[in-house]
Design a protein around this motif. Structure first.
Motif, PDB file in Angstrom:
ATOM      1  N   ASP A   1      59.908  64.260  64.782  1.00 11.44           N
ATOM      2  CA  ASP A   1      59.315  64.240  63.447  1.00 11.44           C
ATOM      3  C   ASP A   1      57.883  64.784  63.433  1.00 11.44           C
ATOM      4  OD1 ASP A   1      61.490  63.095  61.948  1.00 11.44           O
ATOM      5  OD2 ASP A   1      61.064  61.199  62.968  1.00 11.44           O
ATOM      6  N   TYR A   2      57.406  65.222  64.586  1.00 10.81           N
ATOM      7  CA  TYR A   2      56.047  65.746  64.711  1.00 10.81           C
ATOM      8  C   TYR A   2      56.080  67.200  65.150  1.00 10.81           C
ATOM      9  CZ  TYR A   2      54.500  60.919  64.437  1.00 10.81           C
ATOM     10  OH  TYR A   2      54.265  59.643  64.003  1.00 10.81           O
ATOM     11  N   VAL A   3      55.242  68.011  64.516  1.00 11.76           N
ATOM     12  CA  VAL A   3      55.047  69.391  64.939  1.00 11.76           C
ATOM     13  C   VAL A   3      54.230  69.394  66.226  1.00 11.76           C
ATOM     14  CG1 VAL A   3      53.983  71.610  64.327  1.00 11.76           C
ATOM     15  CG2 VAL A   3      55.157  70.245  62.571  1.00 11.76           C
TER      16      VAL A   3
ATOM     17  N   THR B   1      56.260  66.806  60.646  1.00 10.96           N
ATOM     18  CA  THR B   1      57.054  67.886  60.065  1.00 10.96           C
ATOM     19  C   THR B   1      57.017  67.745  58.550  1.00 10.96           C
ATOM     20  OG1 THR B   1      59.110  66.614  60.065  1.00 10.96           O
ATOM     21  CG2 THR B   1      58.629  67.926  62.067  1.00 10.96           C
ATOM     22  N   ASP B   2      57.393  68.784  57.850  1.00 14.55           N
ATOM     23  CA  ASP B   2      57.399  68.722  56.386  1.00 14.55           C
ATOM     24  C   ASP B   2      58.322  67.612  55.896  1.00 14.55           C
ATOM     25  OD1 ASP B   2      55.614  70.825  56.245  1.00 14.55           O
ATOM     26  OD2 ASP B   2      57.150  72.337  55.834  1.00 14.55           O
ATOM     27  N   ARG B   3      59.489  67.466  56.513  1.00 12.39           N
ATOM     28  CA  ARG B   3      60.446  66.439  56.110  1.00 12.39           C
ATOM     29  C   ARG B   3      59.858  65.045  56.316  1.00 12.39           C
ATOM     30  NH1 ARG B   3      63.449  62.533  57.734  1.00 12.39           N
ATOM     31  NH2 ARG B   3      62.826  62.770  59.889  1.00 12.39           N
TER      32      ARG B   3
END
Length: 183
Positions: free
Chosen positions: A141-143, A149-151
């Motif tokens: 969930d992390y860039v 992330t966008d989601r």
């Protein structure tokens, strides 16, 4: 109408980590509704009494914690162990009838049920009102270490907006706030 005051407590032993990133995303969503937000990072070693006073002053409290062996961090557990419930001679009950939210982070999705453990403690032991279903963000969930992330960011934003509304509703419900811990 008074401004809704939301406190975020980060239970990571490392300041500035992924739990803080997730909590800030949730609080940004709440701030977009007009809520005032504040963050305490337990890794900074705040005075335990100052933490208790901040909990008392807040209308809603969001707990953010990394997940260790499917449980909340020892720093979050320490705050909760230091928090009176308003029973058996306690002189305070800062979580009693308060709106709460949960943000857990972990390496993988394997321990997402840790959210339920903290929900049970907050709801049953403290008689806090807990926004469900809670959030759990895994590494995917992390860039990078500082960016969702966008989601995930959209999900945290939606939960933050819901947390602000939930807190306002709980604050306006005296019968709900009057409920007491199970024992």
């Amino acid at each position: 109408m008074t401004t809704t005051r939301l406190l975020g407590i980060v239970g990571s032993p490392s300041p500035g980590g992924r739990s803080l990133v997730a909590l800030r995303a949730l609080l940004d969503g709440a701030a977009a509704t007009g809520a005032a937000t504040e963050v305490i990072e337990l890794a900074d070693g705040p005075d335990p009494e100052a933490v208790q006073r901040a909990i008392e002053a807040a209308d809603g409290i969001a707990f953010a914690t990394p997940t260790y062996r499917a449980r909340s961090s020892s720093l979050v557990k320490g705050v909760l162990e230091n928090t009176e419930r308003g029973v058996a001679g306690d002189t305070r009950a800062p979580l009693l009838g308060k709106a709460t939210a949960i943000v857990h982070t972990g390496a993988t999705a394997h321990h997402f049920l840790a959210v339920d453990d903290l929900r049970d403690v907050l709801g049953g032991f403290f008689a806090a009102q807990v926004l469900s279903p809670g959030l759990y963000f895994e590494g995917a969930d992390y860039v990078d270490a500082t960016t969702l992330t966008d989601r995930a960011r959209a999900l945290a934003d939606a939960h933050g907006r819901a947390f602000a509304e939930f807190t306002t509703a709980v604050r306006a419900a005296p019968a709900v706030r009057a409920l007491r811990p199970l024992l």
